[in-house]
Enzyme design. Structure first.
Site, PDB file in Angstrom:
ATOM      1  N   ASP A 164      -5.850  -7.883   6.206  1.00  0.00           N
ATOM      2  CA  ASP A 164      -7.201  -7.727   6.726  1.00  0.00           C
ATOM      3  C   ASP A 164      -8.163  -7.541   5.566  1.00  0.00           C
ATOM      4  O   ASP A 164      -7.770  -7.623   4.396  1.00  0.00           O
ATOM      5  CB  ASP A 164      -7.283  -6.551   7.710  1.00  0.00           C
ATOM      6  CG  ASP A 164      -6.906  -5.218   7.062  1.00  0.00           C
ATOM      7  OD1 ASP A 164      -6.628  -5.186   5.846  1.00  0.00           O
ATOM      8  OD2 ASP A 164      -6.887  -4.195   7.774  1.00  0.00           O
ATOM      9  N   HIS A 199      -6.178 -12.228  13.696  1.00  0.00           N
ATOM     10  CA  HIS A 199      -4.751 -11.936  13.689  1.00  0.00           C
ATOM     11  C   HIS A 199      -4.198 -11.984  15.092  1.00  0.00           C
ATOM     12  O   HIS A 199      -4.927 -12.081  16.070  1.00  0.00           O
ATOM     13  CB  HIS A 199      -4.499 -10.539  13.095  1.00  0.00           C
ATOM     14  CG  HIS A 199      -5.160 -10.326  11.780  1.00  0.00           C
ATOM     15  ND1 HIS A 199      -6.182  -9.427  11.603  1.00  0.00           N
ATOM     16  CD2 HIS A 199      -4.958 -10.911  10.573  1.00  0.00           C
ATOM     17  CE1 HIS A 199      -6.589  -9.467  10.345  1.00  0.00           C
ATOM     18  NE2 HIS A 199      -5.867 -10.343   9.701  1.00  0.00           N
ATOM     19  N   ARG A 211      -4.194  -3.305  13.108  1.00  0.00           N
ATOM     20  CA  ARG A 211      -5.659  -3.359  13.023  1.00  0.00           C
ATOM     21  C   ARG A 211      -6.095  -4.800  13.263  1.00  0.00           C
ATOM     22  O   ARG A 211      -6.091  -5.614  12.345  1.00  0.00           O
ATOM     23  CB  ARG A 211      -6.156  -2.851  11.675  1.00  0.00           C
ATOM     24  CG  ARG A 211      -5.940  -1.359  11.483  1.00  0.00           C
ATOM     25  CD  ARG A 211      -6.588  -0.817  10.229  1.00  0.00           C
ATOM     26  NE  ARG A 211      -6.383   0.624  10.108  1.00  0.00           N
ATOM     27  CZ  ARG A 211      -5.369   1.181   9.465  1.00  0.00           C
ATOM     28  NH1 ARG A 211      -4.467   0.415   8.870  1.00  0.00           N
ATOM     29  NH2 ARG A 211      -5.247   2.500   9.412  1.00  0.00           N
ATOM     30  N   GLU A 233      -9.631  -4.906   4.396  1.00  0.00           N
ATOM     31  CA  GLU A 233      -9.312  -3.775   3.528  1.00  0.00           C
ATOM     32  C   GLU A 233      -8.128  -4.109   2.627  1.00  0.00           C
ATOM     33  O   GLU A 233      -8.109  -3.755   1.439  1.00  0.00           O
ATOM     34  CB  GLU A 233      -9.009  -2.545   4.384  1.00  0.00           C
ATOM     35  CG  GLU A 233      -9.352  -1.222   3.737  1.00  0.00           C
ATOM     36  CD  GLU A 233     -10.835  -1.023   3.535  1.00  0.00           C
ATOM     37  OE1 GLU A 233     -11.200  -0.190   2.685  1.00  0.00           O
ATOM     38  OE2 GLU A 233     -11.637  -1.696   4.223  1.00  0.00           O
ATOM     39  N   ASP A 242      -2.099  -5.350   3.158  1.00  0.00           N
ATOM     40  CA  ASP A 242      -2.291  -5.666   4.574  1.00  0.00           C
ATOM     41  C   ASP A 242      -3.138  -6.924   4.788  1.00  0.00           C
ATOM     42  O   ASP A 242      -4.021  -7.238   3.975  1.00  0.00           O
ATOM     43  CB  ASP A 242      -2.949  -4.484   5.291  1.00  0.00           C
ATOM     44  CG  ASP A 242      -1.992  -3.329   5.488  1.00  0.00           C
ATOM     45  OD1 ASP A 242      -0.766  -3.548   5.411  1.00  0.00           O
ATOM     46  OD2 ASP A 242      -2.461  -2.187   5.711  1.00  0.00           O
ATOM     47  N   TYR A 298       0.960  -6.057  12.898  1.00  0.00           N
ATOM     48  CA  TYR A 298      -0.129  -5.293  12.273  1.00  0.00           C
ATOM     49  C   TYR A 298      -1.059  -4.714  13.329  1.00  0.00           C
ATOM     50  O   TYR A 298      -1.435  -5.389  14.284  1.00  0.00           O
ATOM     51  CB  TYR A 298      -0.909  -6.188  11.316  1.00  0.00           C
ATOM     52  CG  TYR A 298      -1.861  -5.426  10.432  1.00  0.00           C
ATOM     53  CD1 TYR A 298      -1.404  -4.378   9.648  1.00  0.00           C
ATOM     54  CD2 TYR A 298      -3.213  -5.748  10.386  1.00  0.00           C
ATOM     55  CE1 TYR A 298      -2.265  -3.668   8.834  1.00  0.00           C
ATOM     56  CE2 TYR A 298      -4.083  -5.051   9.565  1.00  0.00           C
ATOM     57  CZ  TYR A 298      -3.594  -4.002   8.796  1.00  0.00           C
ATOM     58  OH  TYR A 298      -4.456  -3.293   7.997  1.00  0.00           O
ATOM     59  N   GLU A 347       0.797  -1.228   0.000  1.00  0.00           N
ATOM     60  CA  GLU A 347       0.000   0.000   0.000  1.00  0.00           C
ATOM     61  C   GLU A 347       0.828   1.276   0.000  1.00  0.00           C
ATOM     62  O   GLU A 347       0.504   2.239  -0.685  1.00  0.00           O
ATOM     63  CB  GLU A 347      -0.927   0.056   1.231  1.00  0.00           C
ATOM     64  CG  GLU A 347      -2.042  -0.953   1.216  1.00  0.00           C
ATOM     65  CD  GLU A 347      -1.677  -2.183   2.013  1.00  0.00           C
ATOM     66  OE1 GLU A 347      -2.587  -2.832   2.496  1.00  0.00           O
ATOM     67  OE2 GLU A 347      -0.480  -2.479   2.153  1.00  0.00           O
TER      68      GLU A 347
END
Length: 891
Positions: free
Chosen positions: A82, A343, A298, A84, A80, A296, A7
């Protein structure tokens, strides 16, 4: 070389260092596509097809990826780990396929890693997988839901409730939490109660404090001492009796560590300990993650990988000794509603590295230290305490007092970290340490309360050893960002990646303001919540929102079709939207008046109509909206009666009645009455009343430092005389005036405005002081307009002419030539820079900015016969679509 896409450029730089020259690592700069910002981008009739567009900023990034694939058509999506991140990978694959950068046989793989370390990245590259389709479907469902609410509910607000900005699927529910809490506070009825305590001394001369818990053989509950009379009798009873220790009970206790951080608990603790907002916390954590320092950020998981647990236990044993290491690793399970635990927790990637071992910016250092300490503490031994309760009675057992305290026998995890508290309470009685006290000891009263002070009433015994203190029950506290995130998590509203953006949205929309750490609803936030709670109650329901989150989690797990979720939502939601089509603004305001009546017009207790206008005695008070979007209370007899007051209960936080309309006296010259009034923007003074000749009588708002009850006729006339003429400026003879403006007191000369530090100075400042203040303002302007002096002057550019200088910049020294600014590499000091090096830096910088290239200018275009001018097409108006898109994005 295979093309790896992540990203952010920071993440790309770190990963490129791990993978080396055999890979091309590029950044997508977040999402490369978004829904088209107009109605119809989500097709509710044809299988929920969505129309996507690539924003202008993303096109160049997508082109760079496509160009790199031309050399090696092997794509590795490393976004990432997740929902998103999965969506970004899916968008990239779809967009690259549409522009034919990917062929049917182009190998595309998805890799994910929870930490940006060399081992984690290399392991992920060695174990690729396909894009997780259920996760993508969950993203599509969320995006469609947010879009549907934003593009359909927000326009209803704009039409039916002037001044409203947007509504959102989760945003509006979060706003309701803040508004509901404020309503609780405003309707709270404080109840009085008293406590009695005594300062006592052991036979060994050590003092301790005990509180009265029983009187005349009856246990004292919280409200048993309800007034000063009962409290005084209790004080006298304790004062007149000798006390003896009848029991000392010591019990062992343990305090266990908190689990390691997940997103919500990290945001809460950063807010408690550093005053760091959720958005700032996540931004800082993002930088730590991209630099490879933490996992990570989130996540709603609180477990650690076996390797991380082993590393944490090794670090504990090495730093603190084996006595702080439990025999078995600690295992944690999330108790939060809807926790997925997909996670790991948020933890350091290297347990042995403390904050002082890393080169970090201040905010990163604080947050990393917090994460490191919490992670180690979570695997450390529990703290061992000894809690002691001491009971004291008189010989006749008419009074009973109790003292409690504790001793830390072994600090355990507390050696490293203790969790913060959400309230502002001081140390509790249980946290106090008691002296050595033995059963049978006599307890002598000690004078200690002579200097005790309190906002509430106190009753002192003659000996000053016994004290009665008045208390009042307290309303629930206003939410902070930390406690609001905690509440949303408890209710199952939102997800870790959304908390920060939701909080930012309700503040940015002007629905909520933040004062210190506390969140206060604005007028428009109250109105929006009242409207939605009455016409769209289901969609701001906590249970409904949490239930929808559960359905979306089932989509993520592959247990539910996302189209079914959208079908059911849209069927009911579109019907609810349709039911409001015939609503008139007056109907909406009448309904909101009815709903908020107990709040805005509370019963006076004397049988009178609480909505009767106090000014004219005939009209009825009701809520009204202004064009600015604010709300206020006004009289139904407008314009004959112009009574207004702020949109709030008639009392506010200080319990004082609103000003209403007070006649202060008569202005001598005109004979007009001077009134002190309360408007929707606060108290003000007014000269005369509105007439056909003077529809807008002269008014002046009260300075913030002026309490309305202190304003008399003289003070009012001072305000109404503004602006005040001080004199003429010696330079040009132009007038100098003092006045009170939007940003406070000031003096003005021509177009120069200079602020004054004190509001009283408006009426007292003289010419010398005014000229001095204006001169200081002009001097500051001049300083801002001066060009910065160069660190070094290298001379003329050898090829193109023009001075080449080394300048000091915000981010370090740089070379400046004409409009080209080239940053100096860290390994070159300004004093060592040569002209040849400077020319190379300038050329490299100019090459990156085509508009600044001078060496290779385009040849002038050949003149051609003029074409017939086409009729100019009028620009399309898109305000509604733009506003709705903003609303959908902020949902």
């Amino acid at each position: 070389m295979p093309v790896v896409v992540v990203e952010s450029p920071a993440k790309a730089k770190t990963i490129n260092g791990y993978l080396g020259k055999d890979y091309t690592v590029l950044a997508s700069y977040g999402h490369v596509r978004d829904l088209v910002g107009k109605d119809g981008s989500v097709d509710t009739e044809n299988g929920w097809d969505m129309t996507w567009e690539i924003p202008a900023d993303s096109r160049k990034h997508l082109k760079a990826i496509a160009d790199a694939l031309a050399d090696d058509p092997n794509l590795i999506l490393a976004t990432d780990p997740d929902r998103e991140g999965e969506a970004i990978s899916w968008h990239l694959q779809e967009a690259l396929t549409k522009r034919k950068a990917l062929k049917k046989d182009t190998p595309v793989s998805r890799v994910a890693f929870n930490a940006i370390t060399k081992k984690a990245v290399q392991d992920a590259i060695a174990n690729p997988r396909d894009i997780d389709t259920p996760l993508v479907h969950a993203y599509l469902a969320r995006r469609a839901l947010d879009y549907l609410v934003g593009f359909n509910l927000s326009p209803v607000l704009w039409r039916k409730l002037p001044g409203s900005k947007s509504a959102g699927r989760v945003q509006s529910v979060c706003l309701r939490l803040v508004v509901d809490r404020e309503m609780e506070i405003e309707s709270f009825d404080a109840r009085e109660y008293w406590s009695v305590r005594a300062m006592l001394e052991t036979p060994r001369g050590q003092t301790f404090e005990a509180r009265l818990v029983a009187l005349a053989g009856k246990k004292i509950d919280r409200f048993d001492l309800a007034d000063a009379t009962q409290a005084e009798l209790a004080v006298q009873a304790v004062e007149s009796r000798d006390l003896t220790v009848t029991s000392v009970e010591a019990k062992p206790a343990t305090r266990n560590p908190s689990p390691p951080f997940m997103t919500s608990t990290l945001q809460q603790e950063a807010s408690r300990k550093f005053g760091m907002g959720a958005k700032a916390c996540m931004s800082t954590a993002q930088r730590l993650y991209e630099a490879g320092h933490i996992t990570y950020m989130r996540t709603d998981g609180i477990d650690m990988s076996p390797e991380a647990v082993t590393a944490a236990r090794d670090a504990i044993a090495g730093r603190f000794g084996p006595e702080y290491l439990p025999s078995q690793p600690k295992i944690y399970k999330n108790k939060a509603k809807n926790a997925q635990e997909a996670h790991e927790c948020i933890r350091p990637t290297e347990m042995t590295r403390a904050a002082e071992d890393l080169r970090l910016e201040s905010d990163q250092k604080k947050l990393y230290d917090l994460i490191w300490k919490r992670t180690l503490a979570s695997q450390m031994e529990a703290a061992r305490l000894e809690r002691t309760t001491v009971t004291l009675r008189d010989a006749g057992e008419q009074v009973e007092l109790r003292a409690t305290g504790q001793v830390v026998v072994f600090d355990g995890f507390m050696k490293v970290y203790t969790e913060g508290r959400d309230d502002d309470a001081a140390t509790s009685e249980d946290d106090r340490r008691l002296p050595a006290i033995h059963e049978g000891d006599d307890a002598r009263k000690v004078a200690a309360y002579a200097d005790e002070t309190s906002e509430n009433a106190l009753i002192r015994a003659p000996s000053d050893a016994v004290l009665g203190q008045q208390h009042f029950t307290q309303p629930p506290p206003r939410y902070t960002e930390a406690t609001l995130v905690k509440k949303m998590e408890e209710l199952g509203i939102g997800r870790p990646s959304t908390y920060a953006s939701i909080l930012s949205t309700i503040v940015d929309r002007g629905y909520v303001r933040k004062e210190g750490n506390r969140l206060f609803p604005e007028d428009q936030g109250r109105l929006v919540t009242a409207f939605l709670s009455n016409y769209f109650r289901r969609y701001v329901s906590y249970d409904f929102t949490a239930g929808l989150e559960e359905e979306l989690d089932e989509v993520s797990a592959g247990d539910r079709d996302y189209r079914d979720v959208l079908d059911r939502f849209w069927r009911d939601f579109s019907a609810a939207i349709g039911e409001t089509s015939e609503l008139r603004i007056t109907d909406v305001l009448d309904k909101i008046n009815e709903v908020l009546e107990p709040h805005l017009f509370p019963d006076k207790g004397d049988g009178s109509d609480p909505r009767l206008c106090p000014n004219c005695g005939e009209g009825r008070l009701s809520m009204r909206t202004a064009r600015s979007g604010g709300a206020f209370i006004g009289c139904s007899n407008y314009p004959e009666c112009r009574y207004t007051r702020p949109f709030a209960p008639p009392g506010g936080d200080d319990g004082k009645a609103p000003i209403g309309d007070v006649m202060l006296g008569v202005e001598p010259e005109s004979g007009l009455e001077v009134h002190l009034k309360s408007g929707r923007f606060g108290p003000y003074v007014q000269l005369g009343e509105a007439t056909e000749e003077t529809p807008k009588p002269k008014r002046s708002s009260l300075p913030k430092a002026w309490a309305p009850e202190t304003v008399d006729l003289d003070r009012a006339l001072q305000l109404l005389s503004l602006p005040r003429h001080i004199g003429t400026h010696p330079d040009d003879g132009a007038p100098i005036e003092s006045n009170l403006g939007r940003y406070g007191p000031y003096v003005r000369w021509n177009k120069v405005y200079a602020n004054l530090p004190d509001e009283e100075e408006i009426f007292t400042i003289g010419m010398n002081r005014a000229v001095e203040v204006l001169a200081e303002k002009l001097a500051k302007r001049g300083q801002r307009g001066q060009a910065a002096a160069p660190l070094r002057e290298l001379g003329e550019h050898p090829e193109n002419g023009g001075p080449v200088n080394v300048m000091e910049g915000r981010y370090g020294p740089y070379v400046k030539w004409e409009k080209v600014n080239a940053t100096l590499p860290k390994d070159i000091a300004p004093e060592d820079l040569t002209m040849a090096q400077a020319v190379d830096l300038i050329a490299a910088k100019a090459a990156k900015s085509p508009k600044r290239k001078t060496a290779a200018k385009k040849p002038a275009a050949k003149k051609t016969a003029p074409k017939k001018a086409a009729a100019k097409k009028p620009a399309a108006k898109k305000p509604a679509a733009k506003k709705a898109k903003d609303a959908a994005d902020g949902a």
